[in-house]
Design a protein around this motif. Structure first.
Motif, PDB file in Angstrom:
ATOM      1  N   ALA B 200       0.825  -1.202   0.000  1.00 53.49           N
ATOM      2  CA  ALA B 200       0.000   0.000   0.000  1.00 53.49           C
ATOM      3  C   ALA B 200       0.867   1.263   0.000  1.00 53.49           C
ATOM      4  O   ALA B 200       0.606   2.200  -0.757  1.00 53.49           O
ATOM      5  N   LEU B 204       1.354   4.274  -2.887  1.00 57.18           N
ATOM      6  CA  LEU B 204       0.960   5.643  -2.502  1.00 57.18           C
ATOM      7  C   LEU B 204       2.089   6.657  -2.716  1.00 57.18           C
ATOM      8  O   LEU B 204       1.867   7.854  -2.610  1.00 57.18           O
ATOM      9  N   ILE B 208       1.807  10.822  -2.622  1.00 53.89           N
ATOM     10  CA  ILE B 208       2.342  11.537  -1.463  1.00 53.89           C
ATOM     11  C   ILE B 208       3.459  12.488  -1.891  1.00 53.89           C
ATOM     12  O   ILE B 208       3.524  13.630  -1.420  1.00 53.89           O
ATOM     13  N   MET B 447     -20.545  24.154   4.749  1.00 57.35           N
ATOM     14  CA  MET B 447     -19.646  24.136   3.609  1.00 57.35           C
ATOM     15  C   MET B 447     -19.944  25.284   2.667  1.00 57.35           C
ATOM     16  O   MET B 447     -19.027  25.934   2.149  1.00 57.35           O
ATOM     17  N   PHE B 451     -17.391  28.107   1.659  1.00 55.03           N
ATOM     18  CA  PHE B 451     -17.107  28.250   0.230  1.00 55.03           C
ATOM     19  C   PHE B 451     -17.342  29.697  -0.204  1.00 55.03           C
ATOM     20  O   PHE B 451     -16.515  30.297  -0.889  1.00 55.03           O
ATOM     21  N   GLY B 514     -10.556  28.537   8.894  1.00 51.90           N
ATOM     22  CA  GLY B 514      -9.995  27.217   9.151  1.00 51.90           C
ATOM     23  C   GLY B 514     -10.568  26.581  10.406  1.00 51.90           C
ATOM     24  O   GLY B 514     -10.938  25.414  10.401  1.00 51.90           O
ATOM     25  N   SER B 517     -13.846  25.258   9.632  1.00 50.61           N
ATOM     26  CA  SER B 517     -13.846  24.060   8.806  1.00 50.61           C
ATOM     27  C   SER B 517     -13.371  22.844   9.590  1.00 50.61           C
ATOM     28  O   SER B 517     -13.897  21.744   9.402  1.00 50.61           O
ATOM     29  N   VAL B 518     -12.377  23.052  10.459  1.00 52.39           N
ATOM     30  CA  VAL B 518     -11.894  21.921  11.255  1.00 52.39           C
ATOM     31  C   VAL B 518     -13.020  21.409  12.132  1.00 52.39           C
ATOM     32  O   VAL B 518     -13.250  20.203  12.250  1.00 52.39           O
ATOM     33  N   MET B 521     -15.244  19.471  10.003  1.00 52.15           N
ATOM     34  CA  MET B 521     -14.638  18.207   9.601  1.00 52.15           C
ATOM     35  C   MET B 521     -14.698  17.196  10.724  1.00 52.15           C
ATOM     36  O   MET B 521     -14.910  16.012  10.494  1.00 52.15           O
ATOM     37  N   THR B 524     -17.505  14.840  10.645  1.00 54.17           N
ATOM     38  CA  THR B 524     -17.794  13.988   9.488  1.00 54.17           C
ATOM     39  C   THR B 524     -17.633  12.516   9.837  1.00 54.17           C
ATOM     40  O   THR B 524     -17.099  12.167  10.874  1.00 54.17           O
ATOM     41  N   LEU B 526     -15.702  10.260   8.526  1.00 52.38           N
ATOM     42  CA  LEU B 526     -14.336   9.723   8.556  1.00 52.38           C
ATOM     43  C   LEU B 526     -13.769   9.736   9.978  1.00 52.38           C
ATOM     44  O   LEU B 526     -13.073   8.825  10.395  1.00 52.38           O
ATOM     45  N   MET B 527     -14.096  10.819  10.732  1.00 53.15           N
ATOM     46  CA  MET B 527     -13.525  10.940  12.065  1.00 53.15           C
ATOM     47  C   MET B 527     -14.013   9.830  12.977  1.00 53.15           C
ATOM     48  O   MET B 527     -13.299   9.375  13.863  1.00 53.15           O
ATOM     49  N   GLN B 528     -15.257   9.417  12.776  1.00 52.38           N
ATOM     50  CA  GLN B 528     -15.801   8.410  13.673  1.00 52.38           C
ATOM     51  C   GLN B 528     -15.468   6.989  13.236  1.00 52.38           C
ATOM     52  O   GLN B 528     -15.618   6.056  13.990  1.00 52.38           O
ATOM     53  N   GLU B 529     -14.985   6.880  11.986  1.00 51.94           N
ATOM     54  CA  GLU B 529     -14.716   5.556  11.445  1.00 51.94           C
ATOM     55  C   GLU B 529     -13.602   4.850  12.192  1.00 51.94           C
ATOM     56  O   GLU B 529     -12.677   5.472  12.671  1.00 51.94           O
ATOM     57  N   GLU B 531     -10.503   1.818  12.013  1.00 55.81           N
ATOM     58  CA  GLU B 531      -9.306   1.569  11.190  1.00 55.81           C
ATOM     59  C   GLU B 531      -8.205   2.536  11.542  1.00 55.81           C
ATOM     60  O   GLU B 531      -8.422   3.726  11.557  1.00 55.81           O
TER      61      GLU B 531
END
Lengths: 290, 531
Positions: B200, B204, B208, B447, B451, B514, B517-518, B521, B524, B526-529, B531
């Motif tokens: 992986a 990447l 990166i 958003m 924006f 910022g 937005s943080v 974010m 969202t 992803l934060m609770q996911e 892995e």
């Protein structure tokens, strides 16, 4: 009485919608009709189309005009071809990058995965604008402004800028494909590269198509970067449209702008209509980079 | 009880392994002593690569001969880097500048931002664009170039340090398992294991690398320029807080900034609020029970509906389908003095009335028809209104689509239950539809706000920031300029080029938006996911 009230409300709703449709269509129709007058001033465009004065001269002009000493702008076809060049290279790059990255993030567990994803999400919050000064100054130091390198550097910027959002889109899609398929392939002796090319890639074609269309459309209408980085020798279509519509420019010709803009918008409008569901989905899943 | 005993033994083990891992301060030593020289080779490859890059781009080979030939004799003393002003350059030789390779001269450049300006004298040569044959250091320093490449060097070094730290952690872990008597994996096992784990990472690498060079370096660059005094025409600039001080001590600049900030906030709020509420309204209108269309039967079972929901929706999303840059430039023509807006008013014979009306509510400074919508200094309010209206025209369909989708997900049972309780339409909207839609679209509202806060195009393509404030000077914002379009003009216009000022304002924008937005974010998925 109740039925009457219902009918009345219905009529009012329809009337309201007709007014909205008028508000939407009047500027659009005015713009389209303007392209058929062979004039250079907005004052000559009436509200209602005057069919007796219609001609295709502006369209002819767009395709036959060649850059000369008097005009600062190149011809439309030239500008169009630069934009096309950027769009094609960008599409190829984005497709390769986003599929392999989406593959990595959806199929493997590795240390730092979440950290990388979060960093990418954080980085895409910074508007491109903030990096723009750096791009401009570094390109200038390298002597890339006004050269083909500036144009190609632009492609790298677009490609990099779209990495995070595309990773989220492709990853989201690939996660919907059951991992049982991978296991079956591994049992049959497939390597990871084989898995990617023979199993995942064919299954991911729809989302790759979506990503590719997005990547193809992005560079056409980005004025901000192209104006500064590609410079005056490589005027792209976005810059061309802006400059010909600028009252302070000596090439000012709003009617030519509307003609050129119309030709450019028609394919984009068709693509947008065809992909409306996907695009709303894409915008809702990840923040769009602005 | 048992746990404590284990911890005692483990503590001892950890201490030993920890002490051992300190050997890793010499890169690769820990690995070699762990008999895992193949791991050390990986680290060494990177190190050697870096050294090769450094040496192959350097001029160390010429240093002794050239320094011996220096005309200044005893007064010459090499320095590594210096914050001295260019006036002193006659006496000083910047060793890393003249001889260092990519890495060391890069670091020198990052710290000093260059010391030898164009037109000055250095080591007996006139410094200019032209490079003397065989003496590259006779070219003047370009601070922007030095900063950019210094940052790339810094990023490369950071990657190496990161690998190094990982190697130390790894040697610690391996030592611990050796000490506790577990067998170490053989090289073959290790390589296979690594390839499986590293697959992986390997794929990447391109992404990166690109992000390091084209996202992180430019962001650092822009942020760092704020701490310099860089303007167009300066080849050589210096570190310092000069720009910050200048911007906040100069009353007129501070006023411009605060005025523009205030308008930016109003703009971001008004534009988001209008597009959202009109989008909401039209979603409700289209989804209402009145819009059924005319049903026409074809054949036996099929029927099509004319002017039904689908028809209206298709027309309604047209403004969304046209690219916004084109729409905005089209509206620039609509609100031109010869444009469509005045043409309509002329045709319905309302021109003079409209001009008088706009004048009486204070938006329009004159009473003249045709109206100049966005150009008159005394009509800033009108221009601002025009900007918001145009944004509304092109912005609401997206929200309509979004909200239509959300409306379909509200459970029918809620409405049925409220029917039984005898709720009327307004109550159903107030207590069911509105809260449900607001909750689901909250992230999208936020958003939209951020924006629009940075919606460069909406201002720049439509008005270009006009009208100007009365008696404003070069680099001042216009009355419709939001922060981002002002910074663009401040940085890139033909007669401006205030890079450092632009960078300071960019940092302020980022701090403002910022944090917002943080916070968004962090809520969202992803934060609770896991892995």
């Amino acid at each position: 009485m109740r039925k009457f009230k219902h009918t009345l409300s219905g009529v009012l709703v329809y009337l309201y919608m007709i007014i909205i449709v008028l508000i939407i269509l009047v500027p659009v129709v005015w713009m389209i009709s303007a392209t058929f007058y062979n004039v250079k001033s907005l004052a000559a465009i009436p509200l209602l189309p005057d069919f007796s004065k219609f001609s295709l001269e502006k369209y002819k002009w767009l395709f036959t005009f060649k850059q000369n000493e008097k005009s600062a702008l190149p011809d439309y076809v030239q500008a169009f071809s630069y934009s096309l060049l950027i769009a094609v290279i960008n599409t190829i790059g984005v497709v390769i990058l986003s599929t392999i990255n989406g593959f990595a993030f959806s199929r493997f567990r590795f240390k730092g995965k979440k950290a990388i994803l979060l960093t990418m999400m954080l980085l895409q919050m910074f508007p491109t604008f903030m990096s723009m000064m750096a791009y401009f100054l570094i390109f200038r130091s390298l002597g890339w402004i006004n050269t083909i390198n500036g144009l190609l550097g632009l492609v790298l910027i677009y490609m990099t800028g779209s990495i995070p959002i595309n990773i989220f889109i492709v990853r989201g899609y690939l996660r919907g494909i059951p991992k049982v398929i991978d296991e079956a392939a591994y049992i049959d002796g497939a390597t990871k590269t084989q898995l990617f090319f023979h199993v995942i890639f064919p299954l991911a074609v729809p989302i790759i198509g979506f990503v590719a269309v997005n990547a193809f459309m992005t560079p056409w209408l980005d004025y901000m970067l192209q104006n500064k980085l590609a410079g005056n020798n490589f005027i792209t279509i976005a810059v061309w449209l802006f400059r010909i519509n600028d009252p302070l420019s000596k090439d000012y010709d709003p009617i030519a702008f509307m003609t050129g803009a119309l030709l450019l918008s028609i394919p984009i409008v068709i693509v947008n209509f065809a992909m409306q569901k996907y695009i709303v989905y894409g915008m809702a899943t990840g923040a769009e980079k602005g | 009880m048992k746990k404590e005993k284990v911890t005692e033994a483990k503590k001892e083990l950890r201490k030993k392994a920890g002490l051992f891992s300190l050997l890793g301060l010499i890169p690769g030593l820990g690995q070699v002593l762990n008999k895992q020289w193949y791991k050390a080779i990986v680290l060494w490859t990177f190190l050697i690569l870096l050294i090769i890059i450094e040496l192959s781009t350097s001029r160390y080979g010429f240093a002794s001969a050239e320094l011996a030939n220096a005309r200044y004799g005893a007064s010459v003393y090499p320095v590594t880097y210096s914050f001295m002003t260019p006036d002193n350059t006659g006496d000083v030789i910047y060793f890393w500048r003249d001889y260092g390779g990519f890495i060391l001269s890069g670091i020198w450049g990052l710290f000093s931002l260059g010391s030898v300006g164009p037109g000055s004298k250095y080591r007996g040569f006139n410094i200019s664009v032209e490079i003397q044959e065989k003496l590259p250091w006779t070219r003047f320093d370009d601070s922007a170039y030095l900063l950019g490449f210094g940052l790339i060097t810094l990023v490369m070094l950071c990657v190496l340090v990161f690998l190094w730290v990982i190697s130390i952690i790894d040697s610690y872990k391996t030592r611990k398992s050796i000490l506790s008597g577990k067998p170490t994996p053989t090289m073959k096992e290790y390589l296979k294991h690594t390839y499986d784990n590293m697959f992986a990472y390997i794929i990447l690498i391109p992404a990166i690398t690109l992000m390091l060079i084209f996202t992180i370096v430019p962001l650092l660059f822009s942020a760092l320029v704020a701490f310099s005094d860089f303007e167009r025409g300066t080849r050589l600039f210096h570190w310092g807080f000069k720009t910050f001080n200048y911007l906040f001590e100069n009353a007129s600049l501070l006023k411009y900034f605060l005025d523009t900030l205030w308008w930016t906030i109003i703009w971001a709020f008004m534009s988001s609020f209008t597009v959202y509420s009109v989008g909401f309204l039209h979603a409700l209108v289209i989804e209402s029970k009145y819009v059924n269309g005319i049903k026409i039967k074809i054949g036996k079972d099929r029927q099509i509906s004319l002017f039904g929901k689908k028809f209206w929706r298709t027309i309604f999303i047209l403004p969304w389908a046209i690219p916004s840059m084109i729409t905005l430039m089209m509206f620039k023509n609509v609100f031109n003095i010869d444009g469509l807006a005045n043409e309509i008013l002329r045709n319905i014979r309302m021109g003079q009335n409209m001009a008088n009306f706009l004048h009486s509510i204070g938006l329009y400074g004159d009473t003249m028809f045709p109206i100049s919508w966005v150009t008159k200094t005394n009509s800033g309010g009108l221009a601002r209104l025009v900007v918001i209206i145009t944004n509304l025209w092109l912005g609401w369909p997206y929200h309509m689509m979004l909200i239509t989708g959300v409306l379909a997900t509200i459970p029918r049972e809620l409405y049925e239950a409220s029917d039984i309780d005898g709720a009327n339409g307004r109550q159903k909207f107030r207590y069911i539809t509105l809260p449900q839609v607001l909750i689901s679209t909250m992230p999208s509202i936020i958003m939209t706000f951020s924006f629009n806060f940075n919606n460069f195009g909406a201002i720049y393509f439509l008005t270009g920031g006009t009208p100007a404030y009365p008696n404003s000077d070069i680099g001042a914002p216009g009355q419709t300029d939001i922060l981002i379009s002002w910074i663009y003009k401040l940085t890139f216009n033909d007669n401006t080029g205030y890079y450092a000022r632009g960078a300071v304002y960019s940092i302020l924008i980022f701090l403002l938006i910022g944090i917002f937005s943080v916070w968004n974010m962090s809520r969202t998925k992803l934060m609770q996911e896991e892995e």
